[in-house]
Scaffold this active site. Structure first.
Site, PDB file in Angstrom:
ATOM      1  N   ASP A 129       3.286  -4.062   8.120  1.00 22.12           N
ATOM      2  CA  ASP A 129       2.082  -3.265   7.939  1.00 22.12           C
ATOM      3  C   ASP A 129       0.902  -4.194   8.218  1.00 22.12           C
ATOM      4  OD1 ASP A 129      -0.224  -2.130   6.997  1.00 22.12           O
ATOM      5  OD2 ASP A 129       0.624  -1.430   5.094  1.00 22.12           O
ATOM      6  N   LYS A 171     -10.423  -0.270  10.505  1.00 25.36           N
ATOM      7  CA  LYS A 171     -10.578  -1.493   9.699  1.00 25.36           C
ATOM      8  C   LYS A 171     -10.913  -2.691  10.579  1.00 25.36           C
ATOM      9  CE  LYS A 171      -7.148  -0.005   6.287  1.00 25.36           C
ATOM     10  NZ  LYS A 171      -7.940   0.448   5.147  1.00 25.36           N
ATOM     11  N   CYS A 218      -4.760   2.240  -3.754  1.00 19.62           N
ATOM     12  CA  CYS A 218      -3.539   2.805  -3.154  1.00 19.62           C
ATOM     13  C   CYS A 218      -2.365   1.826  -3.262  1.00 19.62           C
ATOM     14  CB  CYS A 218      -3.751   3.213  -1.701  1.00 19.62           C
ATOM     15  SG  CYS A 218      -5.044   4.428  -1.481  1.00 19.62           S
ATOM     16  N   HIS A 251       0.870  -1.184   0.000  1.00 19.61           N
ATOM     17  CA  HIS A 251       0.000   0.000   0.000  1.00 19.61           C
ATOM     18  C   HIS A 251       0.906   1.234   0.000  1.00 19.61           C
ATOM     19  CE1 HIS A 251      -2.747   3.002   1.774  1.00 19.61           C
ATOM     20  NE2 HIS A 251      -3.750   2.218   1.435  1.00 19.61           N
TER      21      HIS A 251
HETATM   22  N1  7TS Z   1      -1.712  -0.497   4.693  1.00 17.80           N
HETATM   23  C1  7TS Z   1      -2.638  -1.312   4.167  1.00 17.80           C
HETATM   24  C2  7TS Z   1      -2.278  -2.729   3.820  1.00 17.80           C
HETATM   25  C3  7TS Z   1      -3.932  -0.827   3.949  1.00 17.80           C
HETATM   26  O1  7TS Z   1      -4.856  -1.631   3.431  1.00 17.80           O
HETATM   27  C4  7TS Z   1      -4.236   0.520   4.279  1.00 17.80           C
HETATM   28  C5  7TS Z   1      -5.575   1.126   3.986  1.00 17.80           C
HETATM   29  C6  7TS Z   1      -3.234   1.302   4.865  1.00 17.80           C
HETATM   30  C7  7TS Z   1      -1.987   0.754   5.047  1.00 17.80           C
HETATM   31  C8  7TS Z   1      -3.491   2.702   5.313  1.00 17.80           C
HETATM   32  O2  7TS Z   1      -4.341   2.703   6.410  1.00 17.80           O
HETATM   33  P1  7TS Z   1      -4.956   4.075   6.965  1.00 17.80           P
HETATM   34  O3  7TS Z   1      -5.928   3.629   7.992  1.00 17.80           O
HETATM   35  O4  7TS Z   1      -3.829   4.848   7.534  1.00 17.80           O
HETATM   36  O5  7TS Z   1      -5.604   4.737   5.792  1.00 17.80           O
HETATM   37  N2  7TS Z   1      -6.249   0.516   2.913  1.00 17.80           N
HETATM   38  C9  7TS Z   1      -7.338   0.952   2.266  1.00 17.80           C
HETATM   39  C10 7TS Z   1      -7.942   0.215   1.259  1.00 17.80           C
HETATM   40  O6  7TS Z   1      -7.567  -0.889   0.882  1.00 17.80           O
HETATM   41  N3  7TS Z   1      -8.991   0.894   0.772  1.00 17.80           N
HETATM   42  O7  7TS Z   1      -9.081   2.045   1.432  1.00 17.80           O
HETATM   43  C11 7TS Z   1      -8.054   2.101   2.366  1.00 17.80           C
END
Ligand code: 7TS
Length: 399
Positions: free
Chosen positions: A188, A214, A354, A114
């Site tokens: 991650d 999440k 992303c 990501h």
């Molecule tokens: N790493 C992974 C594997 C993720 O899926 C996401 C968010 C992040 C980091 C970033 O997380 P945040 O909470 O800081 O935004 N993934 C997604 C997605 O798959 N669709 O929208 C956000």
């Protein structure tokens, strides 16, 4: 897993919600815990000498302890509240990476990261980024990881579970590769922690980052877990209130971990919400959550295989796969596809998720993605399949 009635939004909406990898829905207990805190327990933490502030502080710290227990941390002090995975990864890249690495050192990532575990590393000047590949079955290719690593590798930072492919990575094997050169392992865990039992004592990581939103909790809060001796060694990322010990006009000293990483007023109500989410998941049992995900994923893959022109991007080996399924339908653009699905009450995400370099690697611009959580049901998968058949007809690609 019969929990749909615990989620008010699902009761009041007749939709197939298949976008939990982007953000999950919230159970009543999380909403209630935050509501109660705001109505009767709210004050700033670690500041006031008055009763309400003391109680808010206790509740905030109790949430930290719940998270520590949930991930098997040896002490709540190893749990740092951040704004989310993205902030945690930026902290690590800047302070564990930028502060310590010198030009010529390298950091090894994978091609499926990501952007949150890619772009912060790109900020480091003179540090080489290297990328482990995928196998033909979309697993992490550990041989290619081994080949990228040399004596200048200081950090290996890899997703625990891909938000696009659903691939679960072998962290024990990543650890073994890292140990050959003394590199730090960062995981991650944004998609891993909500879906699998995680125990940081045995995981093989030095640092783990994840987001509350999440895993049935609120937005605005996430966690950076790290081994205590590394957190002690790492400098603060942000300066301000509450992260200091002594402050002078020209220099200051830092509060102990975790407070030296929590400058300013923290996400207090959100921490309470995360604590409630962790309680809820603990009651369900993470083994049961994993089993539910695995069963739904098996069913979804089986059903998707019955739709002509569907291509699924992700492991066929269910043991290394979570409940996130990326796919395309013929040459229909995933955005068009998700619009048609939406018109039929089916919420999926479409785009590059992303993870742009992964799309380049796969040779496609985008995918549609269905992703599950504890409340997801086979009925929603049936609706998705019916929606795909309808879209195929509309676009004239039905077989
Ligand atoms: N790493 C992974 C594997 C993720 O899926 C996401 C968010 C992040 C980091 C970033 O997380 P945040 O909470 O800081 O935004 N993934 C997604 C997605 O798959 N669709 O929208 C956000």
């Amino acid at each position: 897993m019969d929990v749909r009635r615990d989620f008010p939004i699902l009761a009041s909406n007749d939709m197939a919600f298949l976008d939990s990898a982007a953000s999950s829905q919230k159970p009543e207990v999380v909403i209630e815990a935050m509501d109660t805190m705001l109505r009767s327990g709210y004050a700033n933490v670690h500041r006031g000498a008055y009763r309400l502030s003391g109680e808010a502080t206790d509740a905030y710290e109790a949430a930290r302890a719940k998270v520590a227990t949930f991930i098997g941390a040896s002490s709540p002090r190893e749990v740092i509240f951040t704004r989310g995975t993205t902030t945690a990864m930026n902290m690590l890249a800047a302070k564990w990476g930028g502060d310590r690495l010198v030009p010529g050192d390298n950091v090894v990532l994978s091609v499926m990261e990501h952007h949150a575990n890619l772009v912060p590393w790109q900020f480091l000047k003179g540090v080489e980024l290297r990328f482990a590949n995928l196998t033909d079955d979309y697993a992490l290719d550990v041989n290619s990881l081994r080949n990228r690593v040399d004596e200048r590798t200081r950090i290996i930072s890899i997703t625990g579970m891909s938000n696009v492919l659903g691939t679960i990575t072998p962290i024990d094997q990543i650890r073994a590769v890292a140990d050959t050169v003394g590199a730090t392992v960062i995981v991650d865990g944004a998609q891993l922690v909500p879906h699998l039992p995680v125990n940081v004592e045995t995981l093989g990581a030095d640092f783990l980052a994840f987001s509350a939103h999440k895993m049935l909790g609120p937005t605005g809060i996430g966690v950076l877990w790290g081994r205590m001796e590394l957190l002690d060694e790492m400098d603060p990322f942000e300066g301000g209130g509450e992260m200091i010990d002594e402050v002078g006009l020209f220099e200051s000293t830092w509060a102990p971990v975790p407070h030296k990483f929590e400058a300013g007023t923290p996400p207090i109500v959100e921490a309470i919400g995360l604590g409630a989410a962790v309680d809820y998941l603990t009651d369900l049992g993470m083994d049961a959550v994993r089993k539910h995900d695995a069963e739904l994923t098996a069913y979804a893959l089986e059903q998707l295989a019955t739709v002509s022109h569907v291509t699924v991007y992700g492991p066929t080996d269910l043991n290394i796969r979570g409940g996130t399924i990326s796919f395309t339908l013929g040459d229909i653009h995933p955005h068009d596809l998700s619009t048609i699905l939406d018109e039929n009450g089916i919420a999926v995400r479409a785009g590059h998720h992303c993870a742009r370099p992964l799309m380049d690697h796969l040779g496609i611009p985008a995918t549609a993605r269905a992703s599950f959580s504890v409340y997801s049901s086979s009925d929603e998968i049936d609706r998705l399949v019916a929606g795909l058949e309808l879209a195929a007809k509309l676009f004239g690609i039905a077989s």
